[in-house]
Design a protein around this motif. Structure first.
Motif, PDB file in Angstrom:
ATOM      1  N   ARG A  91       0.579  -0.884  -0.380  1.00 10.89           N
ATOM      2  CA  ARG A  91      -0.060  -0.128   0.070  1.00 10.89           C
ATOM      3  C   ARG A  91       1.019   1.088  -0.324  1.00 10.89           C
ATOM      4  O   ARG A  91       0.603   2.126  -0.209  1.00 10.89           O
ATOM      5  CB  ARG A  91      -0.734  -0.016   0.827  1.00 10.89           C
ATOM      6  CG  ARG A  91      -1.831   0.394   1.213  1.00 10.89           C
ATOM      7  CD  ARG A  91      -3.142   0.660   2.528  1.00 10.89           C
ATOM      8  NE  ARG A  91      -2.319   0.727   4.434  1.00 10.89           N
ATOM      9  CZ  ARG A  91      -1.397   1.743   4.796  1.00 10.89           C
ATOM     10  NH1 ARG A  91      -1.690   2.557   4.363  1.00 10.89           N
ATOM     11  NH2 ARG A  91      -1.136   0.967   5.597  1.00 10.89           N
ATOM     12  N   ARG A 112      -8.269  -7.884  -2.805  1.00  7.15           N
ATOM     13  CA  ARG A 112      -8.428  -5.875  -3.345  1.00  7.15           C
ATOM     14  C   ARG A 112      -7.390  -5.416  -4.205  1.00  7.15           C
ATOM     15  O   ARG A 112      -7.134  -4.501  -4.442  1.00  7.15           O
ATOM     16  CB  ARG A 112      -8.419  -5.438  -1.687  1.00  7.15           C
ATOM     17  CG  ARG A 112     -10.040  -5.298  -1.562  1.00  7.15           C
ATOM     18  CD  ARG A 112     -10.752  -4.629  -0.961  1.00  7.15           C
ATOM     19  NE  ARG A 112      -9.793  -4.522   0.351  1.00  7.15           N
ATOM     20  CZ  ARG A 112     -10.734  -5.409   1.983  1.00  7.15           C
ATOM     21  NH1 ARG A 112     -11.333  -6.424   1.372  1.00  7.15           N
ATOM     22  NH2 ARG A 112      -9.328  -5.576   2.539  1.00  7.15           N
ATOM     23  N   ALA A 113      -5.767  -5.939  -3.627  1.00  8.09           N
ATOM     24  CA  ALA A 113      -4.756  -5.197  -3.823  1.00  8.09           C
ATOM     25  C   ALA A 113      -4.778  -5.258  -5.359  1.00  8.09           C
ATOM     26  O   ALA A 113      -3.884  -4.757  -5.909  1.00  8.09           O
ATOM     27  CB  ALA A 113      -3.631  -5.753  -2.661  1.00  8.09           C
ATOM     28  N   ASP A 115      -6.730  -6.146  -8.104  1.00 11.40           N
ATOM     29  CA  ASP A 115      -7.165  -5.526  -8.751  1.00 11.40           C
ATOM     30  C   ASP A 115      -7.269  -4.346  -8.365  1.00 11.40           C
ATOM     31  O   ASP A 115      -6.938  -3.205  -9.162  1.00 11.40           O
ATOM     32  CB  ASP A 115      -8.598  -5.533  -7.273  1.00 11.40           C
ATOM     33  CG  ASP A 115      -9.801  -6.067  -8.220  1.00 11.40           C
ATOM     34  OD1 ASP A 115      -9.791  -6.783  -9.037  1.00 11.40           O
ATOM     35  OD2 ASP A 115     -10.684  -5.339  -7.649  1.00 11.40           O
ATOM     36  N   GLN A 116      -6.639  -3.831  -7.749  1.00  9.26           N
ATOM     37  CA  GLN A 116      -5.963  -2.314  -7.502  1.00  9.26           C
ATOM     38  C   GLN A 116      -4.384  -2.033  -7.719  1.00  9.26           C
ATOM     39  O   GLN A 116      -4.232  -0.853  -8.195  1.00  9.26           O
ATOM     40  CB  GLN A 116      -6.681  -1.399  -5.496  1.00  9.26           C
ATOM     41  CG  GLN A 116      -7.133  -1.257  -5.701  1.00  9.26           C
ATOM     42  CD  GLN A 116      -7.369  -1.085  -3.630  1.00  9.26           C
ATOM     43  OE1 GLN A 116      -6.496  -1.041  -3.053  1.00  9.26           O
ATOM     44  NE2 GLN A 116      -8.723  -1.642  -3.289  1.00  9.26           N
ATOM     45  N   GLY A 117      -4.060  -2.964  -8.361  1.00  5.60           N
ATOM     46  CA  GLY A 117      -2.956  -3.059  -9.310  1.00  5.60           C
ATOM     47  C   GLY A 117      -1.861  -2.721  -8.273  1.00  5.60           C
ATOM     48  O   GLY A 117      -0.226  -1.814  -8.350  1.00  5.60           O
ATOM     49  N   LYS A 118      -1.654  -2.531  -6.957  1.00  4.64           N
ATOM     50  CA  LYS A 118      -0.866  -2.515  -5.901  1.00  4.64           C
ATOM     51  C   LYS A 118       0.149  -3.839  -5.480  1.00  4.64           C
ATOM     52  O   LYS A 118       1.106  -3.181  -5.191  1.00  4.64           O
ATOM     53  CB  LYS A 118      -2.080  -1.883  -4.012  1.00  4.64           C
ATOM     54  CG  LYS A 118      -2.508  -1.159  -4.221  1.00  4.64           C
ATOM     55  CD  LYS A 118      -1.640   0.544  -4.077  1.00  4.64           C
ATOM     56  CE  LYS A 118      -2.923   1.391  -3.532  1.00  4.64           C
ATOM     57  NZ  LYS A 118      -1.660   2.578  -3.704  1.00  4.64           N
ATOM     58  N   ASP A 364     -12.689 -12.683  -4.568  1.00  2.00           N
ATOM     59  CA  ASP A 364     -12.700 -12.217  -2.980  1.00  2.00           C
ATOM     60  C   ASP A 364     -11.612 -12.394  -2.384  1.00  2.00           C
ATOM     61  O   ASP A 364     -11.037 -12.187  -1.586  1.00  2.00           O
ATOM     62  CB  ASP A 364     -13.756 -11.024  -2.582  1.00  2.00           C
ATOM     63  CG  ASP A 364     -15.321 -12.375  -1.921  1.00  2.00           C
ATOM     64  OD1 ASP A 364     -15.188 -13.344  -2.217  1.00  2.00           O
ATOM     65  OD2 ASP A 364     -16.358 -11.075  -1.894  1.00  2.00           O
ATOM     66  N   LYS A 437      -9.849 -12.189 -14.154  1.00  2.00           N
ATOM     67  CA  LYS A 437     -10.134 -11.219 -14.286  1.00  2.00           C
ATOM     68  C   LYS A 437      -8.572 -11.173 -14.674  1.00  2.00           C
ATOM     69  O   LYS A 437      -8.252  -9.422 -14.852  1.00  2.00           O
ATOM     70  CB  LYS A 437     -10.702 -10.866 -12.967  1.00  2.00           C
ATOM     71  CG  LYS A 437     -10.827  -9.629 -12.630  1.00  2.00           C
ATOM     72  CD  LYS A 437     -11.375  -9.216 -11.637  1.00  2.00           C
ATOM     73  CE  LYS A 437     -11.149  -9.496 -10.261  1.00  2.00           C
ATOM     74  NZ  LYS A 437     -11.960  -9.937  -8.785  1.00  2.00           N
TER      75      LYS A 437
END
Lengths: 547, 547
Positions: A91, A112-113, A115-118, A364, A437
Motif C-alpha cells: 500500500r 483487493r490489492a 485488483d487495485q494494481g498495488k 474476492d 480477471k
C-alpha cells in the motif's frame, strides 16, 4: 575483466552503512528502521518471515516505517503473507512484487490489492516450491527472521517454531545476503543452536515476543455429526481398505473428526497399529487422544502449535525433540516427508469441479495454497513401495505387473454444502473467473483432479482411481454431490452402475450404522477433554478456553 | 503408565557406555571401534555417510572391525553405498537390511550380495525420497558422518562437500540418536559452522582425509563427434524451442558436450542470456567455458567436485559461497530445486523401452537411481509458471486454457548403440528380468515413460509430448532408434507421418549442418583447456592430467 565478487562487495558496503546503528551484531529496537534503510535497497528481494505460524512482526512493523522515497519496489519472497503490515508495504509503495505461498487472514486484502494494481503477482507457490526457487531464481538479498533467543554472536534458538528459518537463512547467508533476526530475548547462551551465528548478521531484542497464530487447533466441541459420519466413511472405506501407515492430515474439522475417532471407531475396526502410525503433521491437539491410546509411533512437524509445546516435550518418543527438551520443526523437511514418504494426504477443500479439480480461491479471496498441492500430489519420483501405494496404483491402472507404479492416496473431504449453504460442487471453479480477471494463464487450482484418488462427502465415497474416463469421473463426482445442482444433475443409471462396481460407496454399502454417527463417538468432545487426555500438559490458547 | 522417554533413556545409557573411550566429545582414532561397539546395538538403523561423493571412510573401516557377535543385523540407511567396506558389513553379518539411493562402483557387488541373500533390500530410493523417510519411518539411531574440521565442542565445518550431512544430522540428533563425525582436523575454531556442536556427540580426527570421488568430471578430450551432433540437436531442437532458463544436467558425456557447445554453437543460435541461466547442478568442470563467457547467472550445488573448489571460491556471484569463502552445497535443497524450480532435466540413460521407460539397471549391476527419478519427474505440486513449462504442457494437452498445467521438460539423451555396441533401445528393460529374479513387485525403473518429454539420439528428436497414444509413442521411439532392432522394426509410413507432424525431427529438419559436428566446435577440447578457461583456478585430479 569480469568482476565476480559484486555481491560480496555490495554486502560489505551495506554492512559498513549499518555500522552507526549496531553494536557488534546487536541492534537496539529504536535503531532497526535506520538499520533496515541502510541494508535494504530498492528492488531487493526481501524475505520478511512470514511462515504460516511464526511472524517476524516487529521487523515487519519497522520496515513499514522506512521512507518509500528511500526504499521502494521491493520484491517480497516469503511463504506467509498474513500480517496487515505485509500488505502495508505494498500500500505504501515500499514493495511492489510478490511471490508467496499462503495468506490466510489477508486473503481478502490481497485480492483487493491485486485488483487495485498495488501488487504485481509473481506466483502463488507451495511452500517447498518457493523454497526451491530461493536457491535458483528467487534468492533473497535480505532476510528478516524471527527466533526465540540469540546470543551476542548471533547464534539463534528458534524454539519449537523452527519452521522456515533454516531454509531462508541458508539461501540468504550463503549468497552474500544479509540476515537480521528479531528475538524475544538476547541471552548469554542459547538453549540449543538452531541457526549458527556465522549465518546471522544482526539481532534485535524485540519489544514483545514474536506473534504465532494457532492455526491447527480445532475445537472438538464444534465437530458436527455430519463430519463424524464423513470420518466414519473415511475410516472404514479408505483407512481400513488401503491401510496407509504414513500420512498427513489437513487442518479441517473433517480430518479432526477422524483423529478423534481413531481411539473409538478406529479401535472397533481393529486398525490400531495397522494404519496412521507415522505422520508428517503439525501438532494437532485433536491427535492427543490417539497418541495417548498408543496409535502413533512418530510425528515430524512443519511447525509448532500454540499450547502444545509442553505436551510434545513430554513425549520425545513420538516427536522430534532436541537435547534441550523442546520440539524441532522444519517446514521444508516435513513437506518433503509429506511428498515422498507418505502414502496418503487427506484434507478439506472449498470447491470441487466435475473433473475433481479443487480450489480454496474465490473471486474476492486469494488464500494461497500452503502445502496442499505438494502433499496432495503423486510424487512420480517415488521408488519405494508400500501395500497402500501399490493397491492404489493397481486400481488406477486396472492391472499389475513390474511396470505398474503405485499412487499416493489423495483424499478430498467436503460436505456437499459449505458455509452459508454454498454448494461445494460446481460446474466451474471460481478460480477460473479470477484467472480471467487477472489475466493469469493458469488458474490457481489447489489440487488438480488427476491427482485426486477419492472424494468423501456425507453421501459416500467416489473412488476416482476406478474411473476409466472423464465421463465416469464426472458421474462419480455427481454421485456423491448430494442435493447440490451438480448432484441433482447426475445420470442415475450410470451412478448406479458405478455403485455396483464399487466406484461409489454409500455408508450402507460400507456397513456403517448411521446411528453411530454421534458426538458420543468422539474420543474428546471439548478442548477441556483434550487437556485431560494430555494429563494437563496441553495448554490451549485462551480463545479456546471456556472454563 | 506409558513411558514416553525410552529413546532418551537409551541414548543416555549408550553415552554412558561410551564414556571410557572418549574425552569430552573427542575420540582417539584407536578407540573408535570400541566406541562404535558401545553406542551401536544390533538391529539399529545406521547411516554411514555415504553420499555420492564424500565418504566417512574411516568410520566405515572401524565399523567393519566390530565383532558381529556383538553387533549384527544393522539396517543401513544411507544415500550412497560406494565403498567396499559398505559391502563388507553385509558380508560379515554386521548389517542385514539396506535402504539406499546410489551405488556406483559397488553396483555389481550389490547385485551379487542380493543374489546370495547377504542383503535384505528395503528399497532403492531417490535421494530426497530416502531423506523424507529419515523423518518418518527410517530415522537413523546412529549416524556416522564426515566433515573437514571440528572444534572440541563438536561444531563442524563440512567444507564444500556439505552434501547430505545437515539432513542426516537433523534426523538423528533431534530424535535422540547418536552422531559421530570423522574430521580431517580438530581445530580451535572452525572456519564456519555448518553443523552446530550441540547436534554432534563425538568427533574423531581420522588418520587420513575423507575420501571424495570425482564423479562429475568429464574429459572434453573424450567427447565424440556423435555426442557433439546430439548436443547440437538438443540445443537447436529443444533449448532454442522451449528456452528453459532453469535446469539440471545429468552427468554423461552428451550433456557435457552441450555445456561445451554453449559458448560456440549456442552463441551462434543467439541463446546467451535466453536459456540455461540458472542451474541446480554439481560443479561440472565442463561448464567453466560457459560461465566465463557470461552464460550463467547462478548455480546451486548438490555437492562439490574434486579440483573445483578454488575456482568456485573465486566466483561467488555465481555459486553459493559462505562468508569463509568456500562453497556450501546441500543435496536435499538442490534436489528440491531440481524438482520444483527447474524447467528442464536432461540426462543420459542406458536402456529405453517402447514406452519410453528407462533404466540403468542390468541383471548383474544395481547402480541405484541417485537423483534422476526426482529431477526427471514432473512435479504435480508446481504452481508457478514459465514459458518453457507452459509450452510443454500445452503440447501435451493439445490445447491451452486456465486448467492446462505446464510440464517439466524431461529429456533423455542416448546413442542408439552404447558401450560394446549394445543397443540402447530394447523391447523389454533388463530391470524387469531383475525384478522377476528378486521377486520385486515394481521393477527398478529410473524414469517412467509418462514423465519423459523428449528422446534425443544421433538420428534426431522424438517429442513424446506430441504423441497422442501409446502406439505413437512406440513409433516415435522406433523412429529415432537408428539401426538397433527396435529401430529397424519401425512402421516407416507412421514414422514419416510423425516426422511430417514434427513429432520426430531429424538434424536436416532442424537445419543442422552435419559438417559442423566436429570437435573444433567444443569450447574446450581437453582438461587442460578447462584449466586455461578457469584462469588456472581449476585443479583437475591427477587422473585427468596428462601434461
Amino acid at each position: 575483466m569480469t568482476d565476480w565478487t559484486k555481491q560480496k562487495q555490495e554486502r560489505a558496503r551495506r554492512l559498513e552503512a549499518a555500522a552507526p546503528f549496531v553494536s557488534g551484531k546487536v541492534v537496539e529496537p529504536g535503531n532497526v528502521t535506520a538499520l533496515l534503510k541502510s541494508v535494504i535497497c530498492s528492488e531487493d528481494r526481501v524475505c520478511l518471515e512470514g511462515d504460516n505460524q511464526k511472524q517476524a512482526d516487529f521487523l515487519a512493523e519497522c520496515l513499514t516505517q522506512v521512507d518509500p522515497a528511500d526504499v521502494h519496489d521491493l520484491h517480497i519472497v516469503q511463504s506467509g503473507l498474513v500480517l496487515s503490515e505485509h500488505l502495508d508495504l505494498f500500500r505504501l509503495g515500499i514493495a511492489r512484487k510478490l511471490d508467496f505461498s499462503y495468506s490466510g487472514p489477508q486473503s481478502a486484502a490481497i485480492a483487493r490489492a491485486l485488483d487495485q494494481g498495488k501488487i504485481e503477482l509473481g506466483a502463488i507457490h507451495t511452500y517447498i516450491e518457493l523454497f526451491a526457487r530461493y536457491f535458483v531464481d528467487l534468492t533473497p538479498n535480505v532476510s528478516l527472521i524471527a527466533a526465540v533467543s540469540a546470543d551476542r554472536n548471533g547464534n539463534l534458538y528458534t524454539g519449537p517454531n523452527t519452521e522456515d528459518t533454516p531454509t531462508i537463512v541458508e539461501a540468504t547467508a550463503y549468497k552474500n545476503g544479509i540476515v537480521i533476526a528479531q528475538v524475544n530475548k538476547i541471552v548469554d547462551e542459547v538453549p540449543r543452536t538452531d541457526i549458527p551465528g556465522d549465518q546471522v548478521d544482526f539481532v534485535v531484542e524485540a519489544p514483545r515476543p514474536f506473534y504465532v497464530e494457532p492455526l491447527f487447533t480445532r475445537d472438538p466441541g464444534a465437530v458436527t455429526e455430519t463430519q463424524i459420519l464423513m470420518a466414519m466413511i473415511a475410516l472404514k472405506g479408505i483407512y481400513a481398505e488401503y491401510r496407509p501407515r504414513r500420512l498427513n492430515h489437513g487442518i479441517g474439522f473433517a480430518t479432526a473428526a477422524i483423529e478423534l475417532l481413531l481411539p473409538t471407531y478406529g479401535e472397533q475396526l481393529g486398525l490400531r497399529g495397522e494404519v496412521a502410525t507415522h505422520w508428517a503433521l503439525n501438532p494437532h491437539p485433536t491427535l492427543i487422544p490417539a497418541i495417548e491410546s498408543g496409535w502413533v509411533q512418530q510425528i515430524h512437524c512443519f511447525g509448532s502449535e500454540v499450547g502444545m509445546d509442553r505436551y510434545m516435550s513430554a513425549r520425545p518418543d513420538v516427536y522430534f525433540i532436541g537435547h534441550d527438551g523442546t520440539l524441532r520443526s522444519n517446514r521444508l523437511l516435513c513437506q518433503n516427508a509429506g511428498l515422498y514418504a507418505c502414502d496418503m494426504f487427506i484434507g478439506s477443500t472449498l470447491q470441487i469441479d466435475l473433473a475433481g479439480n479443487s480450489s480454496t480461491v474465490t473471486p474476492d479471496r486469494i488464500a494461497g495454497f500452503g502445502g496442499a498441492p505438494n502433499m496432495g500430489s503423486d510424487a512420480h519420483g517415488r521408488r519405494h513401495i508400500s501395500d497402500a501405494w501399490l493397491k492404489a496404483g493397481r486400481e488406477a491402472a486396472g492391472s499389475d505387473g513390474p511396470l505398474v507404479r503405485g499412487r499416493k492416496l489423495v483424499v478430498q473431504m467436503v460436505e456437499t454444502f459449505g458455509e452459508g449453504m454454498k454448494p461445494a460442487f460446481v460446474e466451474e471453479l471460481d478460480s477460473i473467473a479470477l484467472a480471467r480477471k487477472l489475466g493469469m494463464p493458469l488458474a490457481p487450482v489447489m489440487i488438480f483432479g488427476d491427482d485426486v484418488t477419492h472424494i468423501v462427502t456425507e453421501e459416500g465415497i467416489a473412488n476416482l482411481l476406478l474411473c476409466r474416463d472423464a465421463d465416469e469421473v464426472e458421474q462419480a463426482i455427481r454421485g456423491v454431490a448430494g442435493y447440490t445442482p451438480v448432484g441433482l444433475a447426475r445420470d442415475r443409471a450410470k451412478v448406479e452402475e458405478l455403485r455396483a462396481r464399487g466406484v461409489i460407496r454409500r455408508p450402507e454399502d460400507l456397513g456403517i450404522d448411521l446411528l453411530q454417527a454421534d458426538r458420543n463417538l468422539l474420543a474428546a468432545r471439548s478442548v477441556r477433554d483434550l487437556v485431560t487426555w494430555s494429563d494437563g500438559l496441553y495448554a490451549p490458547p485462551s480463545k479456546f478456553r471456556n472454563w
